[in-house]
Design a protein around this motif. Sequence first.
Motif, PDB file in Angstrom:
ATOM      1  N   THR A 152       3.595   8.069  -0.892  1.00  0.00           N
ATOM      2  CA  THR A 152       4.645   7.404  -1.677  1.00  0.00           C
ATOM      3  C   THR A 152       4.636   7.980  -3.088  1.00  0.00           C
ATOM      4  O   THR A 152       3.572   8.219  -3.663  1.00  0.00           O
ATOM      5  CB  THR A 152       4.400   5.874  -1.704  1.00  0.00           C
ATOM      6  OG1 THR A 152       4.430   5.388  -0.364  1.00  0.00           O
ATOM      7  CG2 THR A 152       5.462   5.156  -2.510  1.00  0.00           C
ATOM      8  N   ARG A 153       5.793   8.204  -3.617  1.00  0.00           N
ATOM      9  CA  ARG A 153       5.894   8.824  -4.953  1.00  0.00           C
ATOM     10  C   ARG A 153       5.361   7.875  -6.032  1.00  0.00           C
ATOM     11  O   ARG A 153       5.413   6.651  -5.854  1.00  0.00           O
ATOM     12  CB  ARG A 153       7.349   9.180  -5.261  1.00  0.00           C
ATOM     13  CG  ARG A 153       8.242   7.962  -5.457  1.00  0.00           C
ATOM     14  CD  ARG A 153       9.517   8.318  -6.193  1.00  0.00           C
ATOM     15  NE  ARG A 153      10.529   7.280  -6.106  1.00  0.00           N
ATOM     16  CZ  ARG A 153      10.642   6.243  -6.929  1.00  0.00           C
ATOM     17  NH1 ARG A 153       9.770   6.044  -7.904  1.00  0.00           N
ATOM     18  NH2 ARG A 153      11.629   5.372  -6.786  1.00  0.00           N
ATOM     19  N   PRO A 154       4.910   8.409  -7.163  1.00  0.00           N
ATOM     20  CA  PRO A 154       4.550   7.535  -8.275  1.00  0.00           C
ATOM     21  C   PRO A 154       5.752   6.651  -8.644  1.00  0.00           C
ATOM     22  O   PRO A 154       6.881   7.134  -8.716  1.00  0.00           O
ATOM     23  CB  PRO A 154       4.219   8.514  -9.407  1.00  0.00           C
ATOM     24  CG  PRO A 154       3.817   9.774  -8.703  1.00  0.00           C
ATOM     25  CD  PRO A 154       4.668   9.838  -7.458  1.00  0.00           C
ATOM     26  N   GLY A 155       5.495   5.384  -8.840  1.00  0.00           N
ATOM     27  CA  GLY A 155       6.587   4.437  -9.112  1.00  0.00           C
ATOM     28  C   GLY A 155       7.182   3.844  -7.851  1.00  0.00           C
ATOM     29  O   GLY A 155       7.980   2.907  -7.921  1.00  0.00           O
ATOM     30  N   GLY A 156       6.820   4.399  -6.707  1.00  0.00           N
ATOM     31  CA  GLY A 156       7.307   3.859  -5.443  1.00  0.00           C
ATOM     32  C   GLY A 156       6.542   2.595  -5.064  1.00  0.00           C
ATOM     33  O   GLY A 156       5.513   2.248  -5.667  1.00  0.00           O
ATOM     34  N   LEU A 157       7.052   1.899  -4.050  1.00  0.00           N
ATOM     35  CA  LEU A 157       6.518   0.582  -3.681  1.00  0.00           C
ATOM     36  C   LEU A 157       5.983   0.563  -2.251  1.00  0.00           C
ATOM     37  O   LEU A 157       6.551   1.209  -1.365  1.00  0.00           O
ATOM     38  CB  LEU A 157       7.623  -0.477  -3.773  1.00  0.00           C
ATOM     39  CG  LEU A 157       8.317  -0.653  -5.122  1.00  0.00           C
ATOM     40  CD1 LEU A 157       9.425  -1.707  -4.993  1.00  0.00           C
ATOM     41  CD2 LEU A 157       7.314  -1.070  -6.188  1.00  0.00           C
ATOM     42  N   VAL A 158       4.914  -0.202  -2.067  1.00  0.00           N
ATOM     43  CA  VAL A 158       4.441  -0.519  -0.717  1.00  0.00           C
ATOM     44  C   VAL A 158       4.396  -2.042  -0.613  1.00  0.00           C
ATOM     45  O   VAL A 158       3.745  -2.706  -1.431  1.00  0.00           O
ATOM     46  CB  VAL A 158       3.049   0.085  -0.433  1.00  0.00           C
ATOM     47  CG1 VAL A 158       2.626  -0.230   1.003  1.00  0.00           C
ATOM     48  CG2 VAL A 158       3.058   1.599  -0.669  1.00  0.00           C
ATOM     49  N   VAL A 159       5.123  -2.580   0.367  1.00  0.00           N
ATOM     50  CA  VAL A 159       5.178  -4.026   0.587  1.00  0.00           C
ATOM     51  C   VAL A 159       4.463  -4.322   1.904  1.00  0.00           C
ATOM     52  O   VAL A 159       4.706  -3.636   2.909  1.00  0.00           O
ATOM     53  CB  VAL A 159       6.643  -4.527   0.686  1.00  0.00           C
ATOM     54  CG1 VAL A 159       6.678  -6.049   0.818  1.00  0.00           C
ATOM     55  CG2 VAL A 159       7.462  -4.064  -0.514  1.00  0.00           C
ATOM     56  N   VAL A 160       3.595  -5.308   1.886  1.00  0.00           N
ATOM     57  CA  VAL A 160       2.826  -5.662   3.092  1.00  0.00           C
ATOM     58  C   VAL A 160       3.087  -7.120   3.421  1.00  0.00           C
ATOM     59  O   VAL A 160       2.856  -8.003   2.582  1.00  0.00           O
ATOM     60  CB  VAL A 160       1.316  -5.431   2.867  1.00  0.00           C
ATOM     61  CG1 VAL A 160       0.535  -5.779   4.138  1.00  0.00           C
ATOM     62  CG2 VAL A 160       1.042  -3.988   2.449  1.00  0.00           C
ATOM     63  N   ASP A 161       3.538  -7.377   4.644  1.00  0.00           N
ATOM     64  CA  ASP A 161       3.917  -8.754   4.996  1.00  0.00           C
ATOM     65  C   ASP A 161       2.766  -9.510   5.672  1.00  0.00           C
ATOM     66  O   ASP A 161       1.831  -8.907   6.200  1.00  0.00           O
ATOM     67  CB  ASP A 161       5.134  -8.728   5.923  1.00  0.00           C
ATOM     68  CG  ASP A 161       5.908 -10.045   5.856  1.00  0.00           C
ATOM     69  OD1 ASP A 161       5.695 -10.820   4.905  1.00  0.00           O
ATOM     70  OD2 ASP A 161       6.729 -10.294   6.750  1.00  0.00           O
ATOM     71  N   ASN A 162       2.867 -10.819   5.625  1.00  0.00           N
ATOM     72  CA  ASN A 162       1.972 -11.746   6.363  1.00  0.00           C
ATOM     73  C   ASN A 162       0.520 -11.667   5.897  1.00  0.00           C
ATOM     74  O   ASN A 162      -0.401 -11.597   6.724  1.00  0.00           O
ATOM     75  CB  ASN A 162       2.043 -11.474   7.877  1.00  0.00           C
ATOM     76  CG  ASN A 162       3.468 -11.449   8.405  1.00  0.00           C
ATOM     77  OD1 ASN A 162       3.881 -10.477   9.032  1.00  0.00           O
ATOM     78  ND2 ASN A 162       4.236 -12.482   8.130  1.00  0.00           N
ATOM     79  N   VAL A 163       0.318 -11.688   4.587  1.00  0.00           N
ATOM     80  CA  VAL A 163      -1.038 -11.529   4.065  1.00  0.00           C
ATOM     81  C   VAL A 163      -1.725 -12.873   3.740  1.00  0.00           C
ATOM     82  O   VAL A 163      -2.827 -12.875   3.225  1.00  0.00           O
ATOM     83  CB  VAL A 163      -1.072 -10.601   2.822  1.00  0.00           C
ATOM     84  CG1 VAL A 163      -0.484  -9.238   3.150  1.00  0.00           C
ATOM     85  CG2 VAL A 163      -0.366 -11.227   1.639  1.00  0.00           C
ATOM     86  N   VAL A 164      -1.063 -13.995   4.062  1.00  0.00           N
ATOM     87  CA  VAL A 164      -1.672 -15.295   3.772  1.00  0.00           C
ATOM     88  C   VAL A 164      -1.980 -16.073   5.065  1.00  0.00           C
ATOM     89  O   VAL A 164      -3.010 -16.734   5.173  1.00  0.00           O
ATOM     90  CB  VAL A 164      -0.788 -16.111   2.807  1.00  0.00           C
ATOM     91  CG1 VAL A 164      -1.310 -17.539   2.625  1.00  0.00           C
ATOM     92  CG2 VAL A 164      -0.734 -15.411   1.437  1.00  0.00           C
ATOM     93  N   ARG A 165      -1.063 -15.977   6.047  1.00  0.00           N
ATOM     94  CA  ARG A 165      -1.344 -16.500   7.385  1.00  0.00           C
ATOM     95  C   ARG A 165      -1.697 -17.982   7.352  1.00  0.00           C
ATOM     96  O   ARG A 165      -2.740 -18.383   7.833  1.00  0.00           O
ATOM     97  CB  ARG A 165      -2.431 -15.669   8.073  1.00  0.00           C
ATOM     98  CG  ARG A 165      -2.288 -14.156   7.825  1.00  0.00           C
ATOM     99  CD  ARG A 165      -3.063 -13.334   8.791  1.00  0.00           C
ATOM    100  NE  ARG A 165      -2.530 -13.462  10.129  1.00  0.00           N
ATOM    101  CZ  ARG A 165      -1.393 -12.894  10.547  1.00  0.00           C
ATOM    102  NH1 ARG A 165      -0.658 -12.153   9.723  1.00  0.00           N
ATOM    103  NH2 ARG A 165      -0.986 -13.074  11.772  1.00  0.00           N
TER     104      ARG A 165
END
Length: 220
Positions: A152-165
């Motif tokens: 992912t480029r600098p400044g780009g985003l990674v979103v991760v779902d379902n991290v609280v459950r």
Amino acid sequence: MSENWTAVDQLLESLLLPEDEALGAALAAAEKAGLPPIQVPPVQGRFLHLLARAIGARRVLEFGTLGGYSTIWLARALPAGGRLTSLEVNPSYAEVARANLERAGVGDRVEVVVGPAIESLPALTGETFDLTFIDADKPSTADYFDWAVAHTRPGGLVVVDNVVRRGGILDESTAGDDAANVAGIRRFLAAAGSDPRVDVTALQTVGSKGHDGFALAVVN
Ligand SMILES: C[S@@+](CC[C@H](N)C(=O)[O-])C[C@H]1O[C@@H](n2cnc3c(N)ncnc32)[C@H](O)[C@@H]1O
């Protein structure tokens, strides 16, 4: 309490989200085909869409297509020439998703790649993404995140779902039905929190899908 969460989601949807034939049809087709109703709720689909637009994302990667619901939201954020790759292990889900994407008018900019995501990644190693959405098998989340950050480029985003459950991540003993998922998410959170390549946070959410949350990382 969860009844209230659902009612609030419905109110927010009615006030903020326009009626959307293609998204409604995608959900109906997924239900008809017997897919589990585990797609992101509408308000979160729109949140992903807005994130992608806010950073001007042109190249998007998704782990976990299901029936293509979140895929449609993300694909609609792309400018002309933008592309989205979505990785899905289940061929019949991918088939439903492709039909949904075509109906939504974004089939030309989305490729659904069938197979275990980890095996699909080598073909993408030369690519750089603006935004990655990780929403597949939870035990592999840390591995997907590690790969996504590197691509992912600098400044780009990674979103991760379902991290609280539903708060299940508090249970260190990793017993119970969700044990492998909880262990996977805890491994991801620990790795992300000490990863100098990103700045990351996570937010708890409540709504029609109950109590959960997502993590958001910006690549440095
Ligand atoms: C929560 S659903 C994705 C929901 C979708 N992102 C949405 O919000 O509309 C998770 C998906 O990941 C897929 N999946 C599970 N294990 C996988 C793997 N190893 N590689 C790729 N996809 C996988 C499942 O088949 C399922 O369709």
